[in-house]
Scaffold this motif. Structure first.
Motif, PDB file in Angstrom:
ATOM      1  N   TRP A   1       0.835  -1.200   0.000  1.00  0.00           N
ATOM      2  CA  TRP A   1       0.000   0.000   0.000  1.00  0.00           C
ATOM      3  C   TRP A   1       0.875   1.259   0.000  1.00  0.00           C
ATOM      4  O   TRP A   1       1.934   1.309   0.628  1.00  0.00           O
ATOM      5  N   HIS A   2       0.373   2.300  -0.666  1.00  0.00           N
ATOM      6  CA  HIS A   2       1.127   3.529  -0.889  1.00  0.00           C
ATOM      7  C   HIS A   2       1.557   4.211   0.406  1.00  0.00           C
ATOM      8  O   HIS A   2       2.597   4.875   0.456  1.00  0.00           O
ATOM      9  N   GLN A   3       0.800   4.034   1.482  1.00  0.00           N
ATOM     10  CA  GLN A   3       1.066   4.774   2.714  1.00  0.00           C
ATOM     11  C   GLN A   3       2.393   4.418   3.359  1.00  0.00           C
ATOM     12  O   GLN A   3       2.940   5.198   4.146  1.00  0.00           O
ATOM     13  N   CYS A   4       2.959   3.253   3.050  1.00  0.00           N
ATOM     14  CA  CYS A   4       4.209   2.858   3.717  1.00  0.00           C
ATOM     15  C   CYS A   4       5.421   2.950   2.790  1.00  0.00           C
ATOM     16  O   CYS A   4       6.396   2.209   2.963  1.00  0.00           O
ATOM     17  N   VAL A   5       5.394   3.897   1.840  1.00  0.00           N
ATOM     18  CA  VAL A   5       6.500   4.066   0.891  1.00  0.00           C
ATOM     19  C   VAL A   5       7.818   4.346   1.601  1.00  0.00           C
ATOM     20  O   VAL A   5       8.860   3.775   1.255  1.00  0.00           O
ATOM     21  N   LEU A   6       7.821   5.246   2.597  1.00  0.00           N
ATOM     22  CA  LEU A   6       9.081   5.649   3.223  1.00  0.00           C
ATOM     23  C   LEU A   6       9.772   4.464   3.899  1.00  0.00           C
ATOM     24  O   LEU A   6      10.973   4.238   3.714  1.00  0.00           O
ATOM     25  N   ALA A   7       9.017   3.718   4.695  1.00  0.00           N
ATOM     26  CA  ALA A   7       9.608   2.567   5.372  1.00  0.00           C
ATOM     27  C   ALA A   7      10.101   1.532   4.368  1.00  0.00           C
ATOM     28  O   ALA A   7      11.172   0.932   4.540  1.00  0.00           O
ATOM     29  N   CYS A   8       9.329   1.322   3.294  1.00  0.00           N
ATOM     30  CA  CYS A   8       9.721   0.354   2.266  1.00  0.00           C
ATOM     31  C   CYS A   8      10.984   0.796   1.537  1.00  0.00           C
ATOM     32  O   CYS A   8      11.864  -0.020   1.239  1.00  0.00           O
ATOM     33  N   ALA A   9      11.070   2.097   1.242  1.00  0.00           N
ATOM     34  CA  ALA A   9      12.242   2.603   0.520  1.00  0.00           C
ATOM     35  C   ALA A   9      13.513   2.331   1.297  1.00  0.00           C
ATOM     36  O   ALA A   9      14.546   1.962   0.711  1.00  0.00           O
ATOM     37  N   TYR A  10      13.465   2.477   2.609  1.00  0.00           N
ATOM     38  CA  TYR A  10      14.664   2.224   3.405  1.00  0.00           C
ATOM     39  C   TYR A  10      14.901   0.731   3.600  1.00  0.00           C
ATOM     40  O   TYR A  10      16.026   0.243   3.434  1.00  0.00           O
ATOM     41  N   TYR A  11      13.861  -0.004   3.931  1.00  0.00           N
ATOM     42  CA  TYR A  11      14.022  -1.422   4.257  1.00  0.00           C
ATOM     43  C   TYR A  11      14.532  -2.234   3.062  1.00  0.00           C
ATOM     44  O   TYR A  11      15.359  -3.130   3.214  1.00  0.00           O
ATOM     45  N   PHE A  12      14.034  -1.913   1.856  1.00  0.00           N
ATOM     46  CA  PHE A  12      14.399  -2.679   0.665  1.00  0.00           C
ATOM     47  C   PHE A  12      15.479  -1.995  -0.170  1.00  0.00           C
ATOM     48  O   PHE A  12      15.659  -2.312  -1.345  1.00  0.00           O
ATOM     49  N   ARG A  13      16.198  -1.053   0.441  1.00  0.00           N
ATOM     50  CA  ARG A  13      17.236  -0.321  -0.297  1.00  0.00           C
ATOM     51  C   ARG A  13      18.294  -1.303  -0.810  1.00  0.00           C
ATOM     52  O   ARG A  13      18.542  -2.350  -0.220  1.00  0.00           O
ATOM     53  N   SER A  14      18.880  -0.947  -1.925  1.00  0.00           N
ATOM     54  CA  SER A  14      19.982  -1.709  -2.523  1.00  0.00           C
ATOM     55  C   SER A  14      19.589  -3.117  -2.958  1.00  0.00           C
ATOM     56  O   SER A  14      20.464  -3.972  -3.144  1.00  0.00           O
ATOM     57  N   THR A  15      18.296  -3.387  -3.123  1.00  0.00           N
ATOM     58  CA  THR A  15      17.880  -4.705  -3.617  1.00  0.00           C
ATOM     59  C   THR A  15      17.912  -4.771  -5.135  1.00  0.00           C
ATOM     60  O   THR A  15      17.882  -5.861  -5.698  1.00  0.00           O
ATOM     61  N   GLY A  16      17.932  -3.608  -5.797  1.00  0.00           N
ATOM     62  CA  GLY A  16      17.923  -3.588  -7.255  1.00  0.00           C
ATOM     63  C   GLY A  16      16.575  -3.872  -7.862  1.00  0.00           C
ATOM     64  O   GLY A  16      16.456  -4.050  -9.082  1.00  0.00           O
ATOM     65  N   ALA A  17      15.518  -3.895  -7.035  1.00  0.00           N
ATOM     66  CA  ALA A  17      14.169  -4.126  -7.551  1.00  0.00           C
ATOM     67  C   ALA A  17      13.712  -2.933  -8.391  1.00  0.00           C
ATOM     68  O   ALA A  17      14.199  -1.812  -8.229  1.00  0.00           O
ATOM     69  N   THR A  18      12.763  -3.180  -9.285  1.00  0.00           N
ATOM     70  CA  THR A  18      12.241  -2.137 -10.167  1.00  0.00           C
ATOM     71  C   THR A  18      10.815  -1.808  -9.768  1.00  0.00           C
ATOM     72  O   THR A  18       9.983  -2.696  -9.598  1.00  0.00           O
ATOM     73  N   ILE A  19      10.506  -0.523  -9.614  1.00  0.00           N
ATOM     74  CA  ILE A  19       9.191  -0.081  -9.176  1.00  0.00           C
ATOM     75  C   ILE A  19       8.561   0.830 -10.217  1.00  0.00           C
ATOM     76  O   ILE A  19       9.252   1.617 -10.870  1.00  0.00           O
ATOM     77  N   LEU A  20       7.248   0.692 -10.410  1.00  0.00           N
ATOM     78  CA  LEU A  20       6.502   1.526 -11.355  1.00  0.00           C
ATOM     79  C   LEU A  20       6.143   2.843 -10.684  1.00  0.00           C
ATOM     80  O   LEU A  20       5.537   2.861  -9.609  1.00  0.00           O
TER      81      LEU A  20
END
Length: 216
Positions: free
Chosen positions: A47-66
């Motif tokens: 869900w869009h509301q947890c973008v900030l926490a997700c951005a930090y937690y999954f940093r450097s994974t190389g995943a691609t986001i739309l």
């Protein structure tokens, strides 16, 4: 603004993120990605509301986001790229088809694709058809997760955007997979979206219940 704001957000989030503590939990039968196995050709939603926490937690994974094709989307794109994410541009209203084709190429390379399921404009907790259509095109399964902070500032926005406070505990909750057949009918696609919404909501409620049990 495009040159300065992303770097400021990246710096602040990096500094504050180092104070956060994470606890991982999952629905029965689910192995959390990036912990129990290395993600590859999968689709993930949150869900869009947890973008900030997700951005930090999954940093450097190389995943691609739309990311949407808007000015705000450009700011988000440049910020996420500083955290090691790859991005493609498109949304349900602009460039959606091109975005799905780009993500299919990402999956074919053997790397995961990520959606903010209800973004960029909501309604809250209602996923768009993008992840479902990509699953149909690619045959890739859809996983989902929710990151809930124990203490956060909640913005007065459509998504009740969460800004986790320093030194807070964040629950990382994983939900069941959703599959979509390649010969899916419109009715089957909508049924898949409903299953995805249910999985995302179970993940969210599980995280919130866990935090309440932790003494919130």
């Amino acid at each position: 603004m495009l040159a300065v704001v992303p770097r400021i957000v990246w710096l602040l989030l990096t500094v504050v993120g180092r104070t956060w503590r994470f606890e991982v939990l999952a629905e029965a039968g689910v192995t959390p990605a990036f912990h129990g196995f290395t993600p590859g050709r999968e689709i993930y939603c949150f869900w869009h509301q947890c973008v900030l926490a997700c951005a930090y937690y999954f940093r450097s994974t190389g995943a691609t986001i739309l990311i949407s094709q808007s000015f705000d989307g450009e700011l988000i794109t440049r910020t996420l790229e500083l955290f090691g994410f790859r991005t493609v541009r498109g949304s349900s209203s602009r460039g959606g088809h091109e975005g799905l084709l780009a993500l299919r190429h990402v999956l074919d390379e053997g790397t995961p694709a990520i959606f903010t399921a209800d973004g960029p404009r909501g309604p809250i907790y209602k996923s768009k058809l993008g992840p479902i259509k990509l699953a149909q095109l690619s045959g890739a399964p859809i996983g989902c997760f929710h990151l809930a902070p124990q203490r956060a500032w909640t913005m007065r926005s459509w998504d009740r955007f969460l800004v986790p406070k320093p030194f807070t505990l964040i629950a990382v909750s994983w939900g069941l997979w959703t599959g979509v057949p390649k010969d899916a009918t419109p009715e089957t696609l909508n049924a898949g979206r409903e299953r995805l919404d249910s999985a995302l909501e179970r993940a969210r409620h599980r995280a919130e219940d866990h935090l309440r049990g932790a003494g919130v």
